[in-house]
Design a protein around this motif. Structure first.
Motif, PDB file in Angstrom:
ATOM      1  N   HIS A 168       0.832  -1.204   0.000  1.00 48.89           N
ATOM      2  CA  HIS A 168       0.000   0.000   0.000  1.00 48.89           C
ATOM      3  C   HIS A 168       0.870   1.260   0.000  1.00 48.89           C
ATOM      4  O   HIS A 168       0.565   2.238  -0.694  1.00 48.89           O
ATOM      5  CB  HIS A 168      -0.926   0.008   1.215  1.00 48.89           C
ATOM      6  N   THR A 169       1.939   1.240   0.774  1.00 47.20           N
ATOM      7  CA  THR A 169       2.842   2.392   0.823  1.00 47.20           C
ATOM      8  C   THR A 169       3.509   2.614  -0.525  1.00 47.20           C
ATOM      9  O   THR A 169       3.623   3.753  -1.004  1.00 47.20           O
ATOM     10  CB  THR A 169       3.909   2.177   1.910  1.00 47.20           C
ATOM     11  N   LEU A 170       3.922   1.523  -1.164  1.00 46.56           N
ATOM     12  CA  LEU A 170       4.543   1.623  -2.488  1.00 46.56           C
ATOM     13  C   LEU A 170       3.536   2.120  -3.520  1.00 46.56           C
ATOM     14  O   LEU A 170       3.866   2.943  -4.381  1.00 46.56           O
ATOM     15  CB  LEU A 170       5.118   0.267  -2.902  1.00 46.56           C
ATOM     16  N   ALA A 171       2.296   1.635  -3.431  1.00 50.89           N
ATOM     17  CA  ALA A 171       1.256   2.089  -4.360  1.00 50.89           C
ATOM     18  C   ALA A 171       1.012   3.584  -4.215  1.00 50.89           C
ATOM     19  O   ALA A 171       0.830   4.299  -5.210  1.00 50.89           O
ATOM     20  CB  ALA A 171      -0.041   1.313  -4.116  1.00 50.89           C
ATOM     21  N   ALA A 172       1.013   4.079  -2.972  1.00 51.56           N
ATOM     22  CA  ALA A 172       0.812   5.513  -2.746  1.00 51.56           C
ATOM     23  C   ALA A 172       1.947   6.318  -3.359  1.00 51.56           C
ATOM     24  O   ALA A 172       1.725   7.339  -4.032  1.00 51.56           O
ATOM     25  CB  ALA A 172       0.707   5.792  -1.251  1.00 51.56           C
ATOM     26  N   SER A 173       3.177   5.860  -3.141  1.00 50.78           N
ATOM     27  CA  SER A 173       4.339   6.576  -3.662  1.00 50.78           C
ATOM     28  C   SER A 173       4.383   6.556  -5.184  1.00 50.78           C
ATOM     29  O   SER A 173       4.635   7.584  -5.832  1.00 50.78           O
ATOM     30  CB  SER A 173       5.620   5.954  -3.088  1.00 50.78           C
ATOM     31  N   HIS A 201      -4.446   4.725  -0.802  1.00 44.64           N
ATOM     32  CA  HIS A 201      -3.450   3.782  -0.282  1.00 44.64           C
ATOM     33  C   HIS A 201      -2.718   4.338   0.930  1.00 44.64           C
ATOM     34  O   HIS A 201      -2.405   3.581   1.856  1.00 44.64           O
ATOM     35  CB  HIS A 201      -2.490   3.385  -1.401  1.00 44.64           C
ATOM     36  N   ALA A 202      -2.451   5.619   0.953  1.00 44.74           N
ATOM     37  CA  ALA A 202      -1.863   6.221   2.152  1.00 44.74           C
ATOM     38  C   ALA A 202      -2.834   6.095   3.321  1.00 44.74           C
ATOM     39  O   ALA A 202      -2.430   5.836   4.471  1.00 44.74           O
ATOM     40  CB  ALA A 202      -1.531   7.694   1.889  1.00 44.74           C
ATOM     41  N   HIS A 203      -4.127   6.262   3.035  1.00 38.77           N
ATOM     42  CA  HIS A 203      -5.166   6.125   4.058  1.00 38.77           C
ATOM     43  C   HIS A 203      -5.204   4.691   4.584  1.00 38.77           C
ATOM     44  O   HIS A 203      -5.275   4.457   5.797  1.00 38.77           O
ATOM     45  CB  HIS A 203      -6.507   6.513   3.447  1.00 38.77           C
ATOM     46  N   ALA A 204      -5.124   3.729   3.670  1.00 37.78           N
ATOM     47  CA  ALA A 204      -5.138   2.320   4.077  1.00 37.78           C
ATOM     48  C   ALA A 204      -3.909   1.983   4.919  1.00 37.78           C
ATOM     49  O   ALA A 204      -3.988   1.192   5.862  1.00 37.78           O
ATOM     50  CB  ALA A 204      -5.205   1.422   2.846  1.00 37.78           C
ATOM     51  N   ASP A 209       0.993  11.690   7.031  1.00 39.76           N
ATOM     52  CA  ASP A 209       1.823  12.674   6.325  1.00 39.76           C
ATOM     53  C   ASP A 209       1.757  12.457   4.816  1.00 39.76           C
ATOM     54  O   ASP A 209       1.660  13.415   4.048  1.00 39.76           O
ATOM     55  CB  ASP A 209       3.270  12.601   6.802  1.00 39.76           C
ATOM     56  N   MET A 210       1.804  11.188   4.388  1.00 39.20           N
ATOM     57  CA  MET A 210       1.700  10.903   2.958  1.00 39.20           C
ATOM     58  C   MET A 210       0.339  11.336   2.429  1.00 39.20           C
ATOM     59  O   MET A 210       0.237  11.923   1.344  1.00 39.20           O
ATOM     60  CB  MET A 210       1.914   9.406   2.704  1.00 39.20           C
ATOM     61  N   GLY A 211      -0.717  11.064   3.192  1.00 35.04           N
ATOM     62  CA  GLY A 211      -2.046  11.504   2.783  1.00 35.04           C
ATOM     63  C   GLY A 211      -2.128  13.011   2.663  1.00 35.04           C
ATOM     64  O   GLY A 211      -2.697  13.552   1.708  1.00 35.04           O
ATOM     65  N   ALA A 212      -1.545  13.716   3.649  1.00 32.31           N
ATOM     66  CA  ALA A 212      -1.539  15.177   3.598  1.00 32.31           C
ATOM     67  C   ALA A 212      -0.774  15.672   2.379  1.00 32.31           C
ATOM     68  O   ALA A 212      -1.163  16.643   1.729  1.00 32.31           O
ATOM     69  CB  ALA A 212      -0.920  15.736   4.876  1.00 32.31           C
ATOM     70  N   GLY A 213       0.327  14.978   2.050  1.00 29.27           N
ATOM     71  CA  GLY A 213       1.105  15.379   0.882  1.00 29.27           C
ATOM     72  C   GLY A 213       0.350  15.197  -0.415  1.00 29.27           C
ATOM     73  O   GLY A 213       0.413  16.047  -1.314  1.00 29.27           O
TER      74      GLY A 213
END
Length: 405
Positions: A168-173, A201-204, A209-213
């Motif tokens: 999920h983190t990789l998908a967000a990035s 994905h950041a939410h999941a 911080d990633m979501g905010a970005g």
């Protein structure tokens, strides 16, 4: 007439129970729902149907893969007729700010995914995004392939909760990086779909911080398109959950920029407060920063502050800050340098120094073309009408000829 919800119920049926509709029937469905008939693909029923009526998949416990699927379909040029409204984006930001983190879906079937393969995807993604700016324009297809692979793994693979979190983190990035590629090419629908998918994905993954970005990127796009009300709304929601000081700095800078660009002098106090908050956050930021905002520096603080002040009419101070910030920028950030040069050209024009403005604009245009960033080219082209009155000034005729070439 068929309704959107009726269409959605049809999409949700198990594939083995679906009966392919004929071409004429599919065209009728598209017309009934108000979609252009050229998106119909009779051999791909029902996959050509959009997953969401407005292109935005609501946040939810199982929304991350559908959001990515919608972004990938958009990239196939079959859903560019969608525009995501400011109200929809603001509502999405509000849901993100108010709602709890979604529980990670557990993969119970499919082929097992190994740690080594996920590490390979993580490492090669990092290599792709770390290339020099001039080379990144050649990586779009590879990044798309990585994102498609991660989507397949999340949807069909079997993995441990720890590997699911990494995926999920990789998908967000990846979604964020792909979105910036699309944005630089002026493909705004594609960009926003990928930023939204990244947000899911950041939410999941519970990465606030990633979501905010990602919300900050959507706000930047809204500012670029002169939708400052939407940008300010999104940024205010993003700031409620941003935790890292570097993230706070970037979001406050973008808030200051969009408030100043509204042209409402009554917002002057709010602009200055946001700039002061950005400076404090930057001073508080250490080496431990999210990758998406690790680059935020004194150069960004100076130039964005200068651009905000330029919009407020403080031309002299704005020019000094923009020039100072450009000088602080490291060579690796050429795309940002091209944007900064365009800002410097604006400040020279406001100071009625067209020769210096032409030199900065020319440098910006050449750089933007070299690195393959049409968005940055457009910045300079938007300035050209302001040079028409200075065609007898050194460098202006050359700039106009270069732009026309």
């Amino acid at each position: 007439m068929a309704t959107w919800h009726q269409a959605q119920r049809g999409i949700s049926r198990p594939r083995r129970q679906r009966r392919a509709a004929g071409l004429a029937a599919q065209i009728y469905i598209a017309e009934a729902l108000g979609w252009p008939t050229d998106i119909v693909r009779a051999d791909d029923w029902p996959n050509w149907l959009p997953l969401a009526a407005d292109g935005e998949v609501p946040l939810g416990p199982h929304s991350s893969v559908p959001a990515l699927r919608e972004a990938l379909r958009t990239a196939m040029d079959r859903r560019t007729f969608f525009t995501i409204s400011g109200a929809t984006l603001s509502a999405l930001a509000a849901d993100w700010a108010a709602g709890p983190t979604s529980a990670l879906a557990q993969a119970r079937d499919g082929n097992p995914i190994g740690d080594d393969f996920v590490a390979f995807l993580e490492n090669t993604t990092q290599q792709l995004v770390s290339h020099a700016t001039e080379q990144r324009q050649h990586t779009a297809t590879l990044l798309d392939a990585h994102l498609s692979t991660v989507t397949e793994l999340l949807e069909h693979g079997r993995y441990t909760p720890a590997l699911g979190l990494r995926l999920h983190t990789l998908a967000a990035s990846l979604s964020q990086t792909v979105a910036w590629h699309r944005f630089d090419l002026g493909r705004h629908t594609h960009a926003s779909q990928n930023w939204i998918a990244g947000l899911h994905h950041a939410h999941a993954a519970g990465d606030h911080d990633m979501g905010a970005g990602l919300l900050g990127d959507l706000a930047y796009q809204a500012t670029w398109r002169n939708d400052h009300t939407t940008a300010a709304n999104i940024l205010n929601y993003a700031l409620t959950r941003a935790q890292n000081p570097a993230a706070g700095c970037l979001l406050q800078l973008r808030l200051a920029r969009t408030l100043a660009a509204q042209g409402d002098r009554s917002e002057r106090r709010a602009v200055l407060d946001a700039l002061a908050a950005a400076e404090k956050h930057l001073n508080d930021a250490g080496a431990d920063r999210p990758a998406w905002c690790a680059w935020v520096s004194e150069a960004d603080l100076a130039v964005d502050s200068g651009q905000a002040l330029l919009d407020l009419g403080d031309i002299g101070r704005a020019h000094r800050l923009i020039t100072e910030g450009e000088g602080l920028l490291p060579p690796a950030r050429n795309k940002t340098r091209g944007v900064f040069l365009a800002y410097r050209a604006v400040s020279y024009l406001d100071l009625k120094e067209p020769e210096s403005a032409a030199a900065a604009a020319t440098e910006s245009l050449l750089l933007a073309r070299r690195i393959g960033a049409p968005r940055c080219v457009q910045l300079v082209e938007d300035l050209l009408p302001r040079f028409q009155h200075y065609q007898d000034v050194q460098g202006v005729t050359e700039l106009l000829q270069l732009a026309a070439a």
